[in-house]
Design a protein around this motif. Structure first.
Motif, PDB file in Angstrom:
ATOM      1  N   ARG A  25       0.870  -1.179   0.000  1.00 13.90           N
ATOM      2  CA  ARG A  25       0.000   0.000   0.000  1.00 13.90           C
ATOM      3  C   ARG A  25       0.905   1.226   0.000  1.00 13.90           C
ATOM      4  NH1 ARG A  25      -4.006   2.766   3.799  1.00 13.90           N
ATOM      5  NH2 ARG A  25      -5.867   3.009   2.502  1.00 13.90           N
ATOM      6  N   ILE A  26       0.837   1.985  -1.082  1.00 15.65           N
ATOM      7  CA  ILE A  26       1.810   3.056  -1.315  1.00 15.65           C
ATOM      8  C   ILE A  26       1.086   4.377  -1.572  1.00 15.65           C
ATOM      9  CG2 ILE A  26       3.728   3.829  -2.756  1.00 15.65           C
ATOM     10  CD1 ILE A  26       4.255   0.893  -3.453  1.00 15.65           C
ATOM     11  N   ALA A  27       1.493   5.408  -0.857  1.00 17.96           N
ATOM     12  CA  ALA A  27       0.975   6.752  -1.091  1.00 17.96           C
ATOM     13  C   ALA A  27       1.965   7.529  -1.946  1.00 17.96           C
ATOM     14  CB  ALA A  27       0.742   7.473   0.227  1.00 17.96           C
ATOM     15  N   VAL A 159       0.269  17.309   5.579  1.00 17.00           N
ATOM     16  CA  VAL A 159       0.949  18.204   6.514  1.00 17.00           C
ATOM     17  C   VAL A 159       1.817  17.447   7.513  1.00 17.00           C
ATOM     18  CG1 VAL A 159      -0.802  20.000   6.293  1.00 17.00           C
ATOM     19  CG2 VAL A 159      -1.076  18.230   8.034  1.00 17.00           C
ATOM     20  N   GLY A 160       1.742  16.119   7.518  1.00 23.04           N
ATOM     21  CA  GLY A 160       2.563  15.354   8.441  1.00 23.04           C
ATOM     22  C   GLY A 160       2.724  13.915   8.015  1.00 23.04           C
ATOM     23  N   ILE A 161       3.930  13.390   8.223  1.00 22.28           N
ATOM     24  CA  ILE A 161       4.233  11.976   7.980  1.00 22.28           C
ATOM     25  C   ILE A 161       4.684  11.389   9.316  1.00 22.28           C
ATOM     26  CG2 ILE A 161       5.623  10.334   6.652  1.00 22.28           C
ATOM     27  CD1 ILE A 161       6.221  12.626   4.680  1.00 22.28           C
ATOM     28  N   TRP A 171       3.392   3.604   7.762  1.00 23.42           N
ATOM     29  CA  TRP A 171       3.285   5.056   7.874  1.00 23.42           C
ATOM     30  C   TRP A 171       1.820   5.489   7.886  1.00 23.42           C
ATOM     31  CZ3 TRP A 171       7.538   7.717   8.965  1.00 23.42           C
ATOM     32  CH2 TRP A 171       8.775   7.210   8.570  1.00 23.42           C
ATOM     33  N   GLN A 172       1.596   6.684   8.397  1.00 23.23           N
ATOM     34  CA  GLN A 172       0.305   7.342   8.229  1.00 23.23           C
ATOM     35  C   GLN A 172       0.554   8.807   7.862  1.00 23.23           C
ATOM     36  OE1 GLN A 172      -1.589   6.680  12.044  1.00 23.23           O
ATOM     37  NE2 GLN A 172      -0.911   8.661  12.859  1.00 23.23           N
ATOM     38  N   LEU A 173      -0.368   9.360   7.095  1.00 24.46           N
ATOM     39  CA  LEU A 173      -0.279  10.742   6.653  1.00 24.46           C
ATOM     40  C   LEU A 173      -1.389  11.563   7.284  1.00 24.46           C
ATOM     41  CD1 LEU A 173       0.333  10.218   2.809  1.00 24.46           C
ATOM     42  CD2 LEU A 173       2.042  10.553   4.600  1.00 24.46           C
ATOM     43  N   ASP A 189       2.729   1.192   3.429  1.00 25.29           N
ATOM     44  CA  ASP A 189       4.045   0.558   3.399  1.00 25.29           C
ATOM     45  C   ASP A 189       5.118   1.487   2.846  1.00 25.29           C
ATOM     46  OD1 ASP A 189       3.173  -2.143   4.233  1.00 25.29           O
ATOM     47  OD2 ASP A 189       2.077  -2.096   2.332  1.00 25.29           O
ATOM     48  N   ARG A 190       4.718   2.374   1.938  1.00 26.81           N
ATOM     49  CA  ARG A 190       5.643   3.309   1.312  1.00 26.81           C
ATOM     50  C   ARG A 190       4.976   4.682   1.224  1.00 26.81           C
ATOM     51  NH1 ARG A 190       8.496  -0.566   1.915  1.00 26.81           N
ATOM     52  NH2 ARG A 190       9.589  -1.811   0.334  1.00 26.81           N
ATOM     53  N   VAL A 191       5.779   5.727   1.364  1.00 22.46           N
ATOM     54  CA  VAL A 191       5.338   7.094   1.109  1.00 22.46           C
ATOM     55  C   VAL A 191       6.347   7.726   0.159  1.00 22.46           C
ATOM     56  CG1 VAL A 191       4.908   9.382   2.066  1.00 22.46           C
ATOM     57  CG2 VAL A 191       4.175   7.343   3.329  1.00 22.46           C
ATOM     58  N   LEU A 192       5.882   8.120  -1.016  1.00 23.64           N
ATOM     59  CA  LEU A 192       6.728   8.738  -2.032  1.00 23.64           C
ATOM     60  C   LEU A 192       6.263  10.167  -2.252  1.00 23.64           C
ATOM     61  CD1 LEU A 192       6.855   5.809  -4.635  1.00 23.64           C
ATOM     62  CD2 LEU A 192       8.199   6.103  -2.544  1.00 23.64           C
ATOM     63  N   LEU A 193       7.177  11.118  -2.109  1.00 28.03           N
ATOM     64  CA  LEU A 193       6.861  12.531  -2.279  1.00 28.03           C
ATOM     65  C   LEU A 193       7.298  12.992  -3.653  1.00 28.03           C
ATOM     66  CD1 LEU A 193       7.989  13.943   1.198  1.00 28.03           C
ATOM     67  CD2 LEU A 193       5.770  12.951   0.542  1.00 28.03           C
ATOM     68  N   ALA A 194       6.349  13.463  -4.444  1.00 25.74           N
ATOM     69  CA  ALA A 194       6.623  13.976  -5.786  1.00 25.74           C
ATOM     70  C   ALA A 194       6.215  15.444  -5.807  1.00 25.74           C
ATOM     71  CB  ALA A 194       5.858  13.182  -6.836  1.00 25.74           C
ATOM     72  N   MET A 195       7.009  16.270  -5.164  1.00 24.45           N
ATOM     73  CA  MET A 195       6.692  17.684  -5.001  1.00 24.45           C
ATOM     74  C   MET A 195       7.981  18.495  -5.106  1.00 24.45           C
ATOM     75  SD  MET A 195       6.063  17.811  -0.846  1.00 24.45           S
ATOM     76  CE  MET A 195       4.520  16.899  -0.972  1.00 24.45           C
ATOM     77  N   PRO A 196       7.889  19.816  -5.276  1.00 24.02           N
ATOM     78  CA  PRO A 196       9.106  20.622  -5.339  1.00 24.02           C
ATOM     79  C   PRO A 196       9.998  20.397  -4.123  1.00 24.02           C
ATOM     80  CG  PRO A 196       7.218  21.931  -6.011  1.00 24.02           C
ATOM     81  CD  PRO A 196       6.674  20.625  -5.498  1.00 24.02           C
TER      82      PRO A 196
END
Length: 369
Positions: A25-27, A159-161, A171-173, A189-196
């Motif tokens: 489960r990936i965000a 706003v928070g990891i 993880w939770q967001l 299971d994974r958190v991927l940030l695609a932001m500036p």
């Protein structure tokens, strides 16, 4: 989004017994080119993907501003294609893009009176049909319509990891939405940030996670950009008298203006005369916090100087991009910590082009699979 805190808590999945990677489960946070590419790649690999973005639709800087006079590509103006994987992805839906076959001149003085000759286009320039956002809008549909094991959450600002309260290895967001709505999404299971890079750095710092990445992110430099959008409804298409300069796109040495483009010269666009004007990085930085009306007036003056168009526009709007163009890149396609289950991607990893964002999102997704 719901108006009360809510948890979507998944339970840890057992590893596959046949040796194949288990579904996770990936965000993916950010719905620009890098985020959409990563989310699609992971979902197609069989993972459960949650795509989140604080805006109302996908696009990022590949957005198109829609008005009653037609659209404006107020972020990325076009893209080029050299990576074979990017070429293959675009070939799956060729109807979504078209070549923008106009040469670019260079305005050599501050009044636009000296021009460098139009050079032949070295690389094909591509745009989305009807708007730059069309490509990502269509690519994002399978993430929302049930055809992939994925879901899309817009108006959701992360706003928070933090570690999941029930399953500490996950993880939770914490997300903020409209009208003060809050949401907690867990079981990740994974958190991927695609932001500036500056936004990713601020989120990591606020969450007190991935401190080892701070130095690398601090070294990345991005520049802002003020963009002016103009429509001239009084300019009849195909009229006897040409409206404005004989060219359709130009880079500029003007102290305010870096780029000007005639939007109606792009394929599949409305015929009403429209121009997108992008300020230089230095001028944008100096006037970053200026009042929008003041910025509009100054950019209108610069536009008139470089194009000779002094008619009153039917429409004039400005948009501020705080993180528009990478000045110093990370120097590698992504950052990923497999043990922690955290990753970062974006065009800023490799440069500032659309293709850089695609490659970064793709390679992070492959690493996280």
């Amino acid at each position: 989004m719901s108006t009360k805190p809510r948890r979507n808590a998944g339970t840890p999945r057992a590893s596959a017994t046949d040796g194949t990677p288990r579904a996770r489960r990936i965000a993916v946070v950010g719905a620009g080119m890098a985020g959409i590419t990563a989310a699609r790649t992971l979902a197609q690999a069989g993972h459960e993907v949650l795509l989140l973005d604080k805006h109302h639709s996908p696009g990022g800087r590949m957005s198109t501003r829609l008005t009653e006079f037609g659209g404006f590509d107020h972020g990325a103006q076009f893209f080029t294609v050299t990576d074979e994987r990017f070429k293959a992805a675009l070939a799956l839906h060729p109807e979504l893009i078209a070549q923008w076959q106009v040469p670019t001149v260079r305005l050599l003085d501050t009044l636009g009176q000296a021009l460098a000759s139009a050079n032949p286009i070295e690389k094909a320039r591509w745009v989305g049909v009807r708007g730059m956002n069309e490509l990502l809008r269509q690519w994002a549909l399978p993430l929302a319509n049930g055809s992939l094991n994925a879901s899309s959450h817009y108006h959701a600002q992360v706003v928070g990891i933090e570690r999941d309260a029930l399953h500490p290895k996950q993880w939770q967001l914490r997300c903020a939405g409209a009208a003060g709505a809050q949401q907690v999404i867990g079981g990740l299971d994974r958190v991927l940030l695609a932001m500036p890079a500056p936004q990713a750095l601020a989120l990591l710092r606020a969450s007190a996670v991935a401190p080892a990445w701070v130095t690398a992110l601090d070294a990345v430099q991005t520049a802002p950009c003020w963009t002016l959008m103009l429509a001239f409804a009084q300019a009849a298409p195909g009229g006897a008298e040409p409206f404005g300069p004989p060219w359709h796109a130009a880079s500029s040495d003007h102290h305010r203006i870096r780029w000007v483009a005639r939007e109606n010269s792009k394929p599949g666009r409305a015929a009403i005369e429209r121009w997108t004007v992008q300020a230089s990085p230095q001028w944008s930085a100096e006037h970053l916090e200026d009042d929008a009306e003041r910025v509009k007036a100054k950019l209108l003056k610069g536009f008139a100087e470089v194009t000779g168009i002094r008619a009153e526009p039917t429409l004039a709007q400005v948009h501020r991009w705080r993180y528009a163009q990478t000045q110093r890149a990370l120097g590698q396609p992504f950052l990923y910590d497999a043990a922690a289950g955290l990753g970062l991607c974006g065009d800023w990893c490799l440069g500032h082009r659309v293709e850089n964002a695609f490659v970064s999102g793709l390679e992070l997704a492959l690493a996280a699979t």
